[in-house]
Design a protein around this motif. Structure first.
Motif, PDB file in Angstrom:
ATOM      1  N   ALA A 268       9.534   4.617  12.169  1.00  0.00           N
ATOM      2  CA  ALA A 268       7.925   4.974  12.575  1.00  0.00           C
ATOM      3  C   ALA A 268       7.493   5.867  10.718  1.00  0.00           C
ATOM      4  O   ALA A 268       8.421   5.846  10.260  1.00  0.00           O
ATOM      5  N   SER A 269       6.426   5.788  11.653  1.00  0.00           N
ATOM      6  CA  SER A 269       5.229   6.624  10.057  1.00  0.00           C
ATOM      7  C   SER A 269       5.038   7.594  10.364  1.00  0.00           C
ATOM      8  O   SER A 269       4.559   7.719  12.058  1.00  0.00           O
ATOM      9  N   VAL A 270       4.043   8.465  10.152  1.00  0.00           N
ATOM     10  CA  VAL A 270       2.989   9.857   9.866  1.00  0.00           C
ATOM     11  C   VAL A 270       2.146   9.874   8.781  1.00  0.00           C
ATOM     12  O   VAL A 270       2.586   9.564   7.759  1.00  0.00           O
ATOM     13  N   ARG A 271       0.877   9.290   9.481  1.00  0.00           N
ATOM     14  CA  ARG A 271       0.220   9.036   8.631  1.00  0.00           C
ATOM     15  C   ARG A 271      -0.998   9.909   8.498  1.00  0.00           C
ATOM     16  O   ARG A 271      -1.458  10.764  10.097  1.00  0.00           O
ATOM     17  N   GLY A 272      -1.911  10.211   7.597  1.00  0.00           N
ATOM     18  CA  GLY A 272      -2.961  11.539   7.483  1.00  0.00           C
ATOM     19  C   GLY A 272      -4.293  10.693   8.136  1.00  0.00           C
ATOM     20  O   GLY A 272      -4.710   9.234   7.014  1.00  0.00           O
ATOM     21  N   PHE A 273      -5.094  11.051   8.549  1.00  0.00           N
ATOM     22  CA  PHE A 273      -6.359  10.717   8.241  1.00  0.00           C
ATOM     23  C   PHE A 273      -7.671  11.677   7.828  1.00  0.00           C
ATOM     24  O   PHE A 273      -7.866  12.785   9.087  1.00  0.00           O
ATOM     25  N   MET A 274      -7.808  11.323   7.266  1.00  0.00           N
ATOM     26  CA  MET A 274      -9.464  12.327   6.991  1.00  0.00           C
ATOM     27  C   MET A 274     -10.663  10.829   6.939  1.00  0.00           C
ATOM     28  O   MET A 274     -10.951  10.545   6.085  1.00  0.00           O
ATOM     29  N   ASN A 275     -11.060  11.359   7.948  1.00  0.00           N
ATOM     30  CA  ASN A 275     -12.308  10.171   8.005  1.00  0.00           C
ATOM     31  C   ASN A 275     -13.673  10.547   6.791  1.00  0.00           C
ATOM     32  O   ASN A 275     -14.088   8.856   6.739  1.00  0.00           O
ATOM     33  N   GLY A 276     -13.385  11.397   6.544  1.00  0.00           N
ATOM     34  CA  GLY A 276     -14.453  11.365   5.413  1.00  0.00           C
ATOM     35  C   GLY A 276     -14.643  10.128   3.549  1.00  0.00           C
ATOM     36  O   GLY A 276     -14.992  10.095   3.051  1.00  0.00           O
ATOM     37  N   LEU A 277     -13.127   9.590   4.111  1.00  0.00           N
ATOM     38  CA  LEU A 277     -12.726   9.024   2.652  1.00  0.00           C
ATOM     39  C   LEU A 277     -12.640   8.380   3.345  1.00  0.00           C
ATOM     40  O   LEU A 277     -12.388   6.737   2.689  1.00  0.00           O
ATOM     41  N   LEU A 278     -12.844   7.269   4.670  1.00  0.00           N
ATOM     42  CA  LEU A 278     -12.869   5.907   4.992  1.00  0.00           C
ATOM     43  C   LEU A 278     -14.617   5.360   5.169  1.00  0.00           C
ATOM     44  O   LEU A 278     -14.231   4.712   6.290  1.00  0.00           O
ATOM     45  N   ALA A 279     -15.335   5.297   5.065  1.00  0.00           N
ATOM     46  CA  ALA A 279     -16.749   5.729   5.065  1.00  0.00           C
ATOM     47  C   ALA A 279     -17.003   4.325   4.699  1.00  0.00           C
ATOM     48  O   ALA A 279     -17.621   3.686   5.327  1.00  0.00           O
ATOM     49  N   GLU A 280     -16.386   3.663   3.949  1.00  0.00           N
ATOM     50  CA  GLU A 280     -16.713   1.735   3.910  1.00  0.00           C
ATOM     51  C   GLU A 280     -15.932   0.959   5.255  1.00  0.00           C
ATOM     52  O   GLU A 280     -16.645  -0.043   5.388  1.00  0.00           O
ATOM     53  N   PHE A 281     -15.424   1.928   6.004  1.00  0.00           N
ATOM     54  CA  PHE A 281     -14.847   1.311   7.308  1.00  0.00           C
ATOM     55  C   PHE A 281     -15.324   1.693   8.527  1.00  0.00           C
ATOM     56  O   PHE A 281     -15.852   1.239   9.674  1.00  0.00           O
ATOM     57  N   TRP A 282     -16.564   2.746   8.447  1.00  0.00           N
ATOM     58  CA  TRP A 282     -17.378   2.866   9.599  1.00  0.00           C
ATOM     59  C   TRP A 282     -18.579   1.909   9.804  1.00  0.00           C
ATOM     60  O   TRP A 282     -18.552   1.739  11.709  1.00  0.00           O
ATOM     61  N   PRO A 283     -19.173   1.175   9.210  1.00  0.00           N
ATOM     62  CA  PRO A 283     -19.870   0.558  10.148  1.00  0.00           C
ATOM     63  C   PRO A 283     -19.177  -0.678  11.455  1.00  0.00           C
ATOM     64  O   PRO A 283     -19.975  -0.486  12.970  1.00  0.00           O
ATOM     65  N   PRO A 284     -18.018  -0.922  11.238  1.00  0.00           N
ATOM     66  CA  PRO A 284     -17.850  -1.662  12.809  1.00  0.00           C
ATOM     67  C   PRO A 284     -16.910  -1.131  14.002  1.00  0.00           C
ATOM     68  O   PRO A 284     -16.885  -1.087  15.090  1.00  0.00           O
ATOM     69  N   ALA A 285     -16.784   0.416  13.273  1.00  0.00           N
ATOM     70  CA  ALA A 285     -15.839   1.240  14.739  1.00  0.00           C
ATOM     71  C   ALA A 285     -17.788   1.790  15.217  1.00  0.00           C
ATOM     72  O   ALA A 285     -17.650   2.059  16.296  1.00  0.00           O
ATOM     73  N   ARG A 286     -18.691   2.210  14.078  1.00  0.00           N
ATOM     74  CA  ARG A 286     -19.889   2.385  15.057  1.00  0.00           C
ATOM     75  C   ARG A 286     -20.371   1.499  16.063  1.00  0.00           C
ATOM     76  O   ARG A 286     -20.844   1.459  16.980  1.00  0.00           O
ATOM     77  N   GLU A 287     -20.450  -0.210  15.702  1.00  0.00           N
ATOM     78  CA  GLU A 287     -20.804  -0.536  15.967  1.00  0.00           C
ATOM     79  C   GLU A 287     -20.128  -0.835  17.378  1.00  0.00           C
ATOM     80  O   GLU A 287     -20.913  -1.084  18.730  1.00  0.00           O
ATOM     81  N   ASP A 288     -18.928  -1.227  17.476  1.00  0.00           N
ATOM     82  CA  ASP A 288     -17.972  -0.929  18.720  1.00  0.00           C
ATOM     83  C   ASP A 288     -18.596   0.933  19.265  1.00  0.00           C
ATOM     84  O   ASP A 288     -19.018   0.121  20.616  1.00  0.00           O
ATOM     85  N   VAL A 289     -18.426   1.344  19.329  1.00  0.00           N
ATOM     86  CA  VAL A 289     -18.656   2.471  20.098  1.00  0.00           C
ATOM     87  C   VAL A 289     -20.112   2.712  20.959  1.00  0.00           C
ATOM     88  O   VAL A 289     -20.247   3.111  21.959  1.00  0.00           O
ATOM     89  N   PHE A 290     -21.330   2.721  19.642  1.00  0.00           N
ATOM     90  CA  PHE A 290     -22.662   2.158  20.218  1.00  0.00           C
ATOM     91  C   PHE A 290     -22.763   1.402  21.486  1.00  0.00           C
ATOM     92  O   PHE A 290     -22.872   1.532  22.350  1.00  0.00           O
TER      93      PHE A 290
END
Length: 334
Positions: A268-290
């Protein structure tokens, strides 16, 4: 010259209210490649704002004075030379610090995303909706049929993660406080709601979900994080998206085996999530959510408390920190 108002961090302090103030600034025309946007709504991030006030956000280097706020939805009033993708009258969202707590935002066009209209739902989707998608799918890698546990499940972020996980075909375990929030989480698709005010989260998980949490997204820390970790499934992922119960950031004495012992034999793993460091991956997420919102599959819920104008920002931050809010907290800047 015309002026506008904004919330400015004038000093560092223990609270956002202590450190920030409302100031008047000159309103200028946009430079080449810039937009001038009249903000209509601002999204509130109480924990981030508090940590910014304390100069405790490692990846944001603060030089005083600085403006504040991250999320805002507004309407383009003017465009600078060379701007072709935006025009006056367009509704746009920004999720770039410090574009939020201000009446006007003048910034490079790359800081903005065009949305259908100036309804506040688009602000929540483009900011918190994208964060929810990133935490669940990009970092948590949730798959259909998996068990997904979520802390603060009735909050602005949590209520969207619950829906996205349920739509993916996951079994959702929602942790929240009180019967109203519990009913809310259940209405969004949670299969099991744990009311931490009347039930023990560690006991419920150990009894009903022993070693079964494929993805556990925690923004609270403390006992809930420990319970998620104790019951993570083989190859499971515990995603750390915040530590609301530990804003002071003081070292905590923990007398327990190192978490390596709880992870290694399960892979198993523990993973940190800091959205501000992932801006390059936002477009596909935004497209799906919209798309999910346009199809009527995803709904945005706002907290019942209304906050008006820049003075309302301070009350809204404190509302979030109080733990009483349910759904997305915004400030009406119109």
């Amino acid at each position: 010259m015309a002026t506008y108002q904004a919330v400015q961090l004038a000093q560092f302090g223990e609270s956002f209210r202590e450190a920030a103030r409302i100031v008047d600034l000159d309103l200028r025309d946009p430079a080449p490649g810039e937009l001038r946007v009249r903000n209509r709504y601002a999204g509130v991030n109480g924990i981030f704002d508090t940590q910014i006030a304390r100069n405790a956000v490692d990846y944001v280097k603060i030089g005083l004075p600085t403006l504040t706020g991250v999320e805002a939805l507004g309407v383009v009033e003017a465009v600078g030379e060379g701007v072709t993708d935006f025009a006056p009258g367009d509704a746009v969202v920004t999720t770039r610090f410090p574009g939020g707590y201000r009446q006007y935002n003048i910034a490079p066009q790359g800081h903005f995303v065009k949305v259908a209209d100036d309804s506040p739902e688009w602000l929540a989707l483009a900011s918190t909706g994208v964060s929810a998608w990133m935490a669940l799918f990009h970092v948590g890698q949730a798959k259909p049929g998996e068990v997904v546990a979520i802390s603060a499940a009735a909050g602005g972020l949590g209520h969207l993660i619950v829906q996205l996980a349920a739509l993916k075909g996951c079994e959702v375990v929602a942790v929240c406080g009180g019967p109203v929030k519990s009913d809310f989480a259940r209405s969004l698709g949670a299969a099991r709601v744990i009311d931490y005010r009347s039930e023990s989260v560690p006991e419920v998980l150990a009894r009903e979900y022993p070693n079964r949490l494929d993805v556990a997204i925690d923004t609270v820390s403390g006992e809930i994080f420990d319970a998620f970790l104790d019951n993570v499934a083989p190859h499971g992922r515990v995603v750390v998206g915040g530590a609301a119960s530990d804003l002071e950031g003081r070292p905590e004495i923990v007398t327990a085996p190192r978490i390596a012992h709880k992870l290694y034999y399960k892979g198993a793993s523990v993973r940190g999530f800091m959205n501000g460091l992932l801006a390059e991956f936002w477009p596909p997420a935004r497209e799906d959510v919209f798309a999910l919102y346009n199809e009527g599959k995803l709904k945005v819920c706002f907290d019942e408390e209304r906050f008006l104008g820049l003075p309302g920002v301070f009350d809204a931050v404190e509302r979030l920190l109080s733990g009483r809010s349910m759904g997305k907290v915004i400030v009406d800047l119109r």
